[in-house]
Design an enzyme around this catalytic site. Sequence first.
Site, short mmCIF file in Angstrom:
data_model
loop_
_atom_site.label_atom_id
_atom_site.label_comp_id
_atom_site.label_asym_id
_atom_site.label_seq_id
_atom_site.Cartn_x
_atom_site.Cartn_y
_atom_site.Cartn_z
N SER A 1 -8.95 42.30 21.58
CA SER A 1 -7.47 41.72 21.70
C SER A 1 -6.56 42.95 21.06
O SER A 1 -6.67 44.20 21.87
CB SER A 1 -7.28 40.61 21.17
OG SER A 1 -6.06 39.89 21.47
N THR A 2 -5.85 42.80 20.43
CA THR A 2 -4.68 43.56 20.04
C THR A 2 -5.67 44.63 19.55
O THR A 2 -6.14 44.81 18.37
CB THR A 2 -4.00 42.93 18.69
OG1 THR A 2 -3.54 41.73 19.03
CG2 THR A 2 -2.79 43.94 18.34
N HIS B 1 -8.13 40.83 26.19
CA HIS B 1 -7.11 39.90 26.23
C HIS B 1 -5.74 40.56 26.95
O HIS B 1 -5.37 41.39 26.23
CB HIS B 1 -6.57 39.07 24.96
CG HIS B 1 -7.52 38.17 24.05
ND1 HIS B 1 -7.60 37.78 23.04
CD2 HIS B 1 -8.74 37.91 24.71
CE1 HIS B 1 -8.51 36.95 22.69
NE2 HIS B 1 -9.22 37.02 23.90
N MET C 1 -6.32 39.91 16.97
CA MET C 1 -5.85 38.51 16.24
C MET C 1 -6.65 37.46 16.73
O MET C 1 -7.28 37.29 17.67
CB MET C 1 -4.18 38.53 16.63
CG MET C 1 -3.53 39.30 16.07
SD MET C 1 -1.93 38.77 16.51
CE MET C 1 -1.50 37.25 15.54
N ASP D 1 -11.36 34.66 18.57
CA ASP D 1 -12.01 34.39 20.00
C ASP D 1 -13.26 35.34 19.76
O ASP D 1 -13.18 36.55 19.29
CB ASP D 1 -11.15 35.10 21.17
CG ASP D 1 -11.89 34.75 22.36
OD1 ASP D 1 -12.74 33.96 22.48
OD2 ASP D 1 -11.51 35.45 23.22
#
Length: 368
Positions: free
Chosen positions: A187-188, A214, A307, A310
């Site tokens: 993600s991030t 994401h 973050m 997941d």
Amino acid sequence: MAIKVLVVDDSSFFRRRVSEIVTKDPDLEVVGTAVNGAEAVKLAEQLKPQVITMDIEMPVMDGITAVREIMAKCPTPILMFSSLTHDGAKATLDALEAGALDFLPKRFEDIATNKDDAIILLQQRIKALGRRRVFRPIQPRTPTPTPITSRPSTSRETAPASRPPVRAAAPQRASGKKYKILLIGTSTGGPVALQRILTKLPGNYPHPILLIQHMPAAFTPAFAGRLNGLCAIDVKEAQNGDQLRPGCAYLAPGGMQMMVERGGTHGRIKIVAGSADMNYKPCVDITFASASKLMGSEILAVVLTGMGADGREGARMLKSAGATIWAQDEASCVVYGMPQAVASAGLSTQSIALEDMAESIIRETARG
């Protein structure tokens, strides 16, 4: 002590709106605002903010140029605001490559359906970035894929960290397991991390690769296209019915869920809308769980920077099936959330620095 934030946008309305949201959180403080990139560079040096929110399209100096100058003069975590268009996606990816750490849609209704949720998410992203220490990014260069037979590289890349990066414990020798597929969830910080890993894989990499990042639906085609142009392997946005083939990476389309099912020699991609109440579209847990049922122990799954948590429950299913799970180490993560969730649950066998990840993957999965 509150995290100091510099807000940069040529729209007075948007500067005011972001500033109001930031100041609602007692852990955040707006220390200045700028109307263009040139002013942002000057104020970044003067005010020493811990986070900068940055627009892309501005007069005098655009956001991408400002990111490059800030990262060269006074490296600071930068959160980009972007339009959800093809051009907006390309510009945002340029900003991330220049050194920005994260991005959010400029229209708050695109961040979350509920206004309060959008506000909380923006505050959380700023606080997460404010805890990181950043360094000057590595200058982009034409990548040279690592041959399957090569020894691991000893070169280092500087990565965002809460402290000067420290190399994780040297990865163990290859386990000798046989694999059918590589899964990577992130993600991030993921776009840059994925680029650093995938550009080192050789064109004859022996397995299919599933990428779960994401990312909004408008961004995944541009991101897949960029990676395909940089990598020796093929990279494409996954489509329903795609036959998995070795040496090809399939990026889960934004706003959808990616699964695998039986079909062809190596399996087949299934793309579904998924439940409306899912927090992530695409979701790492869903892809991991799907693969665990089809390929069992013959999976290497890697959880990179991001973050939240997941990937943890999907990794739990993978481990129950005998799969191998790795996590990115804390020092090289932009946000040590997803890898920490997997590592803290005892699901990963190794925590590996980003600069070592590609070589470790090649060594572990070299057997076709």
